[in-house]
Write a protein that holds these residues in place. Structure first.
Motif, mmCIF file in Angstrom:
data_model
loop_
_atom_site.group_PDB
_atom_site.id
_atom_site.type_symbol
_atom_site.label_atom_id
_atom_site.label_comp_id
_atom_site.label_asym_id
_atom_site.label_seq_id
_atom_site.Cartn_x
_atom_site.Cartn_y
_atom_site.Cartn_z
ATOM 1 N N ALA A 1 113.716 54.913 195.196
ATOM 2 C CA ALA A 1 113.087 53.658 194.785
ATOM 3 C C ALA A 1 113.289 53.414 193.289
ATOM 4 O O ALA A 1 113.556 52.281 192.871
ATOM 5 C CB ALA A 1 111.599 53.699 195.121
ATOM 6 N N VAL A 2 113.157 54.464 192.503
ATOM 7 C CA VAL A 2 113.363 54.331 191.048
ATOM 8 C C VAL A 2 114.803 53.947 190.750
ATOM 9 O O VAL A 2 115.077 53.011 189.987
ATOM 10 C CB VAL A 2 112.982 55.636 190.330
ATOM 11 C CG1 VAL A 2 113.365 55.573 188.852
ATOM 12 C CG2 VAL A 2 111.489 55.906 190.464
ATOM 13 N N GLU B 1 118.807 47.207 190.453
ATOM 14 C CA GLU B 1 118.463 45.795 190.645
ATOM 15 C C GLU B 1 118.416 45.043 189.318
ATOM 16 O O GLU B 1 118.731 43.849 189.255
ATOM 17 C CB GLU B 1 117.095 45.681 191.329
ATOM 18 C CG GLU B 1 117.092 46.103 192.792
ATOM 19 C CD GLU B 1 115.675 46.327 193.303
ATOM 20 O OE1 GLU B 1 114.714 46.090 192.517
ATOM 21 O OE2 GLU B 1 115.519 46.754 194.462
ATOM 22 N N ASN C 1 99.866 53.586 194.990
ATOM 23 C CA ASN C 1 101.037 53.048 194.312
ATOM 24 C C ASN C 1 101.629 54.047 193.321
ATOM 25 O O ASN C 1 100.917 54.831 192.695
ATOM 26 C CB ASN C 1 100.680 51.750 193.589
ATOM 27 C CG ASN C 1 100.286 50.660 194.552
ATOM 28 O OD1 ASN C 1 100.628 50.705 195.732
ATOM 29 N ND2 ASN C 1 99.543 49.675 194.076
ATOM 30 N N HIS D 1 103.615 55.019 189.904
ATOM 31 C CA HIS D 1 103.709 54.496 188.538
ATOM 32 C C HIS D 1 104.605 55.376 187.675
ATOM 33 O O HIS D 1 104.661 56.603 187.871
ATOM 34 C CB HIS D 1 102.326 54.452 187.879
ATOM 35 C CG HIS D 1 101.360 53.535 188.545
ATOM 36 N ND1 HIS D 1 101.259 52.203 188.213
ATOM 37 C CD2 HIS D 1 100.437 53.760 189.525
ATOM 38 C CE1 HIS D 1 100.314 51.639 188.965
ATOM 39 N NE2 HIS D 1 99.805 52.565 189.768
ATOM 40 N N MET E 1 106.157 49.912 188.547
ATOM 41 C CA MET E 1 105.206 50.245 189.600
ATOM 42 C C MET E 1 105.826 49.920 190.950
ATOM 43 O O MET E 1 106.509 48.900 191.093
ATOM 44 C CB MET E 1 103.897 49.472 189.414
ATOM 45 C CG MET E 1 102.779 49.868 190.391
ATOM 46 S SD MET E 1 102.892 49.036 192.006
ATOM 47 C CE MET E 1 102.410 47.377 191.565
ATOM 48 N N TRP E 2 105.598 50.787 191.931
ATOM 49 C CA TRP E 2 106.124 50.596 193.285
ATOM 50 C C TRP E 2 104.979 50.681 194.276
ATOM 51 O O TRP E 2 104.304 51.728 194.366
ATOM 52 C CB TRP E 2 107.158 51.678 193.614
ATOM 53 C CG TRP E 2 108.427 51.581 192.837
ATOM 54 C CD1 TRP E 2 109.605 51.034 193.237
ATOM 55 C CD2 TRP E 2 108.646 52.057 191.494
ATOM 56 N NE1 TRP E 2 110.548 51.132 192.244
ATOM 57 C CE2 TRP E 2 109.992 51.752 191.155
ATOM 58 C CE3 TRP E 2 107.851 52.701 190.541
ATOM 59 C CZ2 TRP E 2 110.537 52.075 189.927
ATOM 60 C CZ3 TRP E 2 108.390 53.012 189.308
ATOM 61 C CH2 TRP E 2 109.718 52.708 189.011
ATOM 62 N N GLN F 1 109.455 52.805 203.951
ATOM 63 C CA GLN F 1 109.415 51.349 203.845
ATOM 64 C C GLN F 1 110.505 50.688 204.682
ATOM 65 O O GLN F 1 110.437 49.493 204.953
ATOM 66 C CB GLN F 1 109.534 50.927 202.375
ATOM 67 C CG GLN F 1 108.342 51.344 201.534
ATOM 68 C CD GLN F 1 108.423 50.845 200.110
ATOM 69 O OE1 GLN F 1 109.498 50.538 199.607
ATOM 70 N NE2 GLN F 1 107.287 50.770 199.450
ATOM 71 N N ARG G 1 115.483 50.344 191.561
ATOM 72 C CA ARG G 1 114.907 49.382 190.621
ATOM 73 C C ARG G 1 115.797 49.212 189.386
ATOM 74 O O ARG G 1 116.019 48.095 188.913
ATOM 75 C CB ARG G 1 113.504 49.845 190.230
ATOM 76 C CG ARG G 1 112.753 48.945 189.241
ATOM 77 C CD ARG G 1 112.424 47.579 189.820
ATOM 78 N NE ARG G 1 111.739 47.610 191.103
ATOM 79 C CZ ARG G 1 110.421 47.804 191.275
ATOM 80 N NH1 ARG G 1 109.643 47.990 190.215
ATOM 81 N NH2 ARG G 1 109.892 47.793 192.483
ATOM 82 N N LEU H 1 107.396 46.097 186.453
ATOM 83 C CA LEU H 1 108.557 46.665 187.131
ATOM 84 C C LEU H 1 108.494 48.182 187.225
ATOM 85 O O LEU H 1 109.286 48.791 187.946
ATOM 86 C CB LEU H 1 109.842 46.246 186.413
ATOM 87 C CG LEU H 1 110.250 44.781 186.563
ATOM 88 C CD1 LEU H 1 111.468 44.469 185.679
ATOM 89 C CD2 LEU H 1 110.568 44.448 188.017
ATOM 90 N N ARG I 1 103.047 51.545 197.476
ATOM 91 C CA ARG I 1 103.320 52.660 198.383
ATOM 92 C C ARG I 1 102.101 52.908 199.260
ATOM 93 O O ARG I 1 100.966 52.811 198.803
ATOM 94 C CB ARG I 1 103.649 53.927 197.573
ATOM 95 C CG ARG I 1 104.084 55.111 198.397
ATOM 96 C CD ARG I 1 104.485 56.282 197.525
ATOM 97 N NE ARG I 1 103.356 56.825 196.787
ATOM 98 C CZ ARG I 1 103.355 58.041 196.224
ATOM 99 N NH1 ARG I 1 104.433 58.797 196.291
ATOM 100 N NH2 ARG I 1 102.305 58.474 195.571
ATOM 101 N N ALA J 1 110.832 58.408 196.737
ATOM 102 C CA ALA J 1 110.368 57.922 195.430
ATOM 103 C C ALA J 1 111.518 57.851 194.438
ATOM 104 O O ALA J 1 111.634 56.893 193.661
ATOM 105 C CB ALA J 1 109.254 58.827 194.905
#
Length: 303
Positions: free
Chosen positions: A204-205, A211, A165, A167, A265-266, A150, A208, A263, A268, A201
């Protein structure tokens, strides 16, 4: 500047030792040392620091090494292209594939390619995107099939195939599904099985949670392979994990449920990654066409 001197330089930089580099190249240590000295004399700079433990690149040597590595890779590809054109070779495909997509996409495309080009040969590396991208960048792969990066990677060219995506999932009957007011912060009280921190992945977790001002997930099992191979553990415990929507649709996804939080879910995209400006043989280009075709067909049945 002699080509063999550049090869000597790359060998010493990779081995960190003159003796091991000479052995790997099948030359004598004096010949290799003379080549390095000749190169340093032409450049009028020291490329290595000679230490008791071996040869360490200087700051100038580090910068020179990256330039030479890329240039040498480009030259090798130019030779390969010329040979392909001269000999009409069927060629070799060096492909990397994420374990999740080995069967539904790669397998079908590979079978059809070998039917069309019986003389073709293929080398396959199976791994997660951190391993695949590293091998691609080093020139050990022609392409890889995995989640696309990304963030901007100027050294790569990305060919999107389909959305898959990511999950957060748990076993059916997990206590989380009984909550009437489930919130993302509730996931901090759970234990997880996740890929290691080098995998996109996992990053990304972790991002999140950060954040949202929350502590990182409590990871009790960390894997350097696909979580899809460990779903039996998720089904037998209260551990949470992450998988793509395509895996949930397969038989291996039976008994698992998506945690119903936006939140969790990403978005992809799965696709093909190649090195920017790299030579791709006609055989590789045909394989990419087949991959795109099977990805389109396979995705038509998905949500």
């Amino acid at each position: 500047m002699r080509l063999e001197d550049l090869d000597y330089f790359l060998a010493v930089a990779g081995a960190g030792h003159v003796g091991r580099a000479a052995e790997s190249m099948g030359v004598t240590q004096p010949a290799l040392t003379k080549g390095i000295q000749r190169l340093e004399s032409e450049l009028q700079m020291s490329l290595f620091e000679r230490t008791a433990k071996g040869m360490v690149l200087t700051a100038a040597g580090e910068a020179f090494h990256e330039r030479v590595r890329i240039a040498r890779l480009g030259l090798d590809e130019a030779v390969k292209e010329a040979n392909d054109l001269r000999l009409g070779k069927a060629g070799l495909i060096r492909a990397g594939i994420s374990p999740t997509y080995a069967e539904p996409i790669f397998g079908h495309a590979c079978a059809e390619l070998l039917e069309q080009r019986p003389a073709a040969r293929m080398q396959v590396m199976v791994g997660l995107n951190d391993k695949l991208f590293a091998a691609l960048q080093q020139g050990d792969l022609d392409l890889c099939i995995s989640a696309l990066s990304q963030s901007e990677r100027p050294e790569f060219h990305q060919h999107p195939l389909f959305a898959d995506n990511l999950h957060v999932i748990a076993r059916e009957g997990h206590p989380l599904f009984n909550s009437m007011s489930l919130q993302f912060r509730d996931l901090t009280t759970q234990s997880w099985i996740l890929p290691n921190s080098a995998v996109m992945a996992r990053r990304a977790v972790d991002a999140r949670f950060a954040e949202q001002g929350l502590p990182a997930p409590n990871v009790v099992i960390e894997s350097d392979s696909s979580i899809a191979s460990l779903l039996s553990v998720v089904k037998a415990t209260d551990l949470l994990s992450i998988i793509g929507a395509s895996t949930l649709r397969q038989q291996s996804g039976a008994g698992l449920k998506v945690v119903p939080l936006h939140l969790a879910m990403w978005p992809r995209v799965i696709g093909i990654t190649t090195r920017r400006n790299a030579y791709l043989s006609p055989l590789v280009m045909r394989f990419i066409e087949l991959l795109r075709g099977y990805a389109t067909v396979g995705n038509q049945s998905g949500p």
